[in-house]
Enzyme design. Structure first.
Site, PDB file in Angstrom:
ATOM      1  N   HIS A 175      -5.110  48.044  52.474  1.00  0.00           N
ATOM      2  CA  HIS A 175      -4.094  47.618  52.751  1.00  0.00           C
ATOM      3  C   HIS A 175      -3.537  49.612  51.610  1.00  0.00           C
ATOM      4  O   HIS A 175      -3.215  49.086  50.354  1.00  0.00           O
ATOM      5  CB  HIS A 175      -3.494  46.471  51.346  1.00  0.00           C
ATOM      6  CG  HIS A 175      -3.996  45.625  51.840  1.00  0.00           C
ATOM      7  ND1 HIS A 175      -2.918  44.498  52.287  1.00  0.00           N
ATOM      8  CD2 HIS A 175      -5.145  44.811  52.154  1.00  0.00           C
ATOM      9  CE1 HIS A 175      -3.421  43.626  52.190  1.00  0.00           C
ATOM     10  NE2 HIS A 175      -4.508  43.160  53.164  1.00  0.00           N
ATOM     11  N   ASP A 227      -6.840  37.612  67.061  1.00  0.00           N
ATOM     12  CA  ASP A 227      -6.128  36.223  67.145  1.00  0.00           C
ATOM     13  C   ASP A 227      -5.079  36.059  68.314  1.00  0.00           C
ATOM     14  O   ASP A 227      -4.552  35.110  68.707  1.00  0.00           O
ATOM     15  CB  ASP A 227      -5.909  35.556  65.492  1.00  0.00           C
ATOM     16  CG  ASP A 227      -4.731  36.748  65.135  1.00  0.00           C
ATOM     17  OD1 ASP A 227      -4.358  37.548  65.598  1.00  0.00           O
ATOM     18  OD2 ASP A 227      -4.203  36.355  63.858  1.00  0.00           O
ATOM     19  N   ASP A 251     -10.596  36.782  58.925  1.00  0.00           N
ATOM     20  CA  ASP A 251      -9.426  36.457  57.260  1.00  0.00           C
ATOM     21  C   ASP A 251      -8.559  34.923  57.399  1.00  0.00           C
ATOM     22  O   ASP A 251      -7.285  34.760  57.069  1.00  0.00           O
ATOM     23  CB  ASP A 251      -8.530  38.202  58.488  1.00  0.00           C
ATOM     24  CG  ASP A 251      -7.151  38.480  57.073  1.00  0.00           C
ATOM     25  OD1 ASP A 251      -7.483  37.418  55.922  1.00  0.00           O
ATOM     26  OD2 ASP A 251      -6.089  39.113  56.727  1.00  0.00           O
ATOM     27  N   LEU A 283       3.214  38.104  58.922  1.00  0.00           N
ATOM     28  CA  LEU A 283       1.113  37.349  58.587  1.00  0.00           C
ATOM     29  C   LEU A 283       0.491  37.609  57.312  1.00  0.00           C
ATOM     30  O   LEU A 283       0.035  37.827  56.409  1.00  0.00           O
ATOM     31  CB  LEU A 283       0.575  37.910  59.929  1.00  0.00           C
ATOM     32  CG  LEU A 283       1.282  37.644  61.692  1.00  0.00           C
ATOM     33  CD1 LEU A 283       0.141  38.594  62.254  1.00  0.00           C
ATOM     34  CD2 LEU A 283       0.716  36.305  61.970  1.00  0.00           C
TER      35      LEU A 283
END
Length: 355
Positions: A175, A227, A251, A283
């Protein structure tokens, strides 16, 4: 005792696995049966089955039970950015859960924030704080924090990295809007990993390598979300070649395992649509479980043996856990049995069948 194809430290072996709370013996024999793998370890999981760790003890325990059914025998309860009083309550709930009956599946806490870039929050709730060792010390006093994600370009970040590293906390970059040089300074100061590689960080450009470029150039450890939505399979294959300690994480958020609809993510409400979870068009975590991560990796060309080790042995080594992550005499009998389609058949936690 389990019969099947056992993943030992030397590769797959057909035979009988004898265990109680610990692995006792591996006996080679010409038997048929499921794949028997070390239980998966998930170092970044927010929730699942409609619950999340920010709820406190009950949410943590529900999250553990959900992921156990998918072969995850150890996880880091992962927080989201929130007002300090809410973070403190969440950590107290995690500590109580670790002291309870499901504590043997809890590895500690991953603090994803609050020391994040306000410009790269993604789906994180809007409560970032500047790096502050006093705040960090307060949070560390409430529960066993093993991993902290932070943005290294923030004022005071390098001081906080030193503070955390001295206390044995693994600092990950994430982040973040950091450039290559700022991120490299963080590694040189004591940061050791990268949070959900490629996501919520500066990307690779040939004249500005960014955090992604640093990770691919000199990263020893990084987590990644396999994913099929967060990262393209080709980028995962590239990262596997470049980063020795790349390990998958889910996550997962509360929406994992649930029908389409609206679910909590800290202060946010996010929407599950098919396989994705969204905050608007961004997302917002995932619905991934680590058994599906294994199937995905194998489908994308990763050998089963390597995929299984990256889901168990690699995260164990990253956290310095010597009692799990592989099937060998004396190790914890945390085991997952999978059929030919790599679907979970049985799960054992310290030798007790839990799924």
């Amino acid at each position: 005792m389990l019969l099947g194809r056992i993943l030992t430290p030397h590769g797959f072996l057909r035979g009988r696995l004898h265990f109680s709370e610990r692995v006792e013996a591996i006996e080679e024999a010409p038997v048929d049966g499921p794949y028997i793998l070390p239980g998966f370890l998930d170092l970044h999981v927010h929730g699942g089955g409609g619950r999340e760790v920010m709820e406190g003890q009950e949410g943590v325990e529900a999250t553990v039970r959900f992921h156990l059914r998918h072969g995850t025998t150890g996880l880091l309860a992962t927080t989201v950015t929130a007002p300090l009083d809410q973070l403190e309550r969440a950590l107290q709930g995690i500590r109580r859960a670790m002291e309870g009956p499901w504590g043997k599946a809890l590895l500690g806490v991953h603090l994803e924030g609050p020391f994040l870039s306000p410009h790269r929050l993604g789906a994180q709730p809007p409560f970032p704080l500047p790096p502050d060792p006093e705040v960090a010390e307060r949070l560390l006093s409430l529960a066993p924090v093993r991993v902290v994600t932070l943005a290294p370009e923030l004022p005071g970040a390098l001081e906080l990295i030193r503070f955390l590293a001295e206390r044995g906390v693994r600092v990950q970059l994430g982040h973040t809007e950091a450039g290559y040089e700022e991120a490299r300074a963080a590694l040189e100061t004591g940061a050791v990993g990268f949070t959900h590689l490629f996501n919520a960080m500066t990307g690779l450009h040939h004249r500005a390598p960014g955090v992604v470029g640093l990770a691919l150039e000199r990263g020893a450890w990084a987590e990644i979300i396999p994913d099929g939505l967060h990262v393209h399979p080709a980028a995962i294959r590239l990262a596997l070649k470049a980063i020795p300690g790349l390990y998958p994480v889910s996550d997962a958020v509360a929406a994992a395992g649930m029908p389409d609809g609206v679910y909590p993510l800290g202060a946010h409400r996010v929407e599950k649509r098919r396989e994705g979870v969204w905050l608007g068009e961004s997302l917002a975590g995932s619905t991934l479980t680590l058994d599906q991560a294994l199937r995905n990796l194998v489908a994308w060309g990763v050998p089963l043996e390597e995929a299984a080790r990256r889901l168990s042995l690699y995260p164990a080594r990253y956290l310095g856990l010597s009692d799990r992550g592989e099937i060998a005499p004396g190790k914890r009998a945390d085991l997952v049995a999978l059929d030919e389609a790599l679907r979970v058949v049985e799960v054992y936690l310290e030798g007790e069948r839990v799924a």
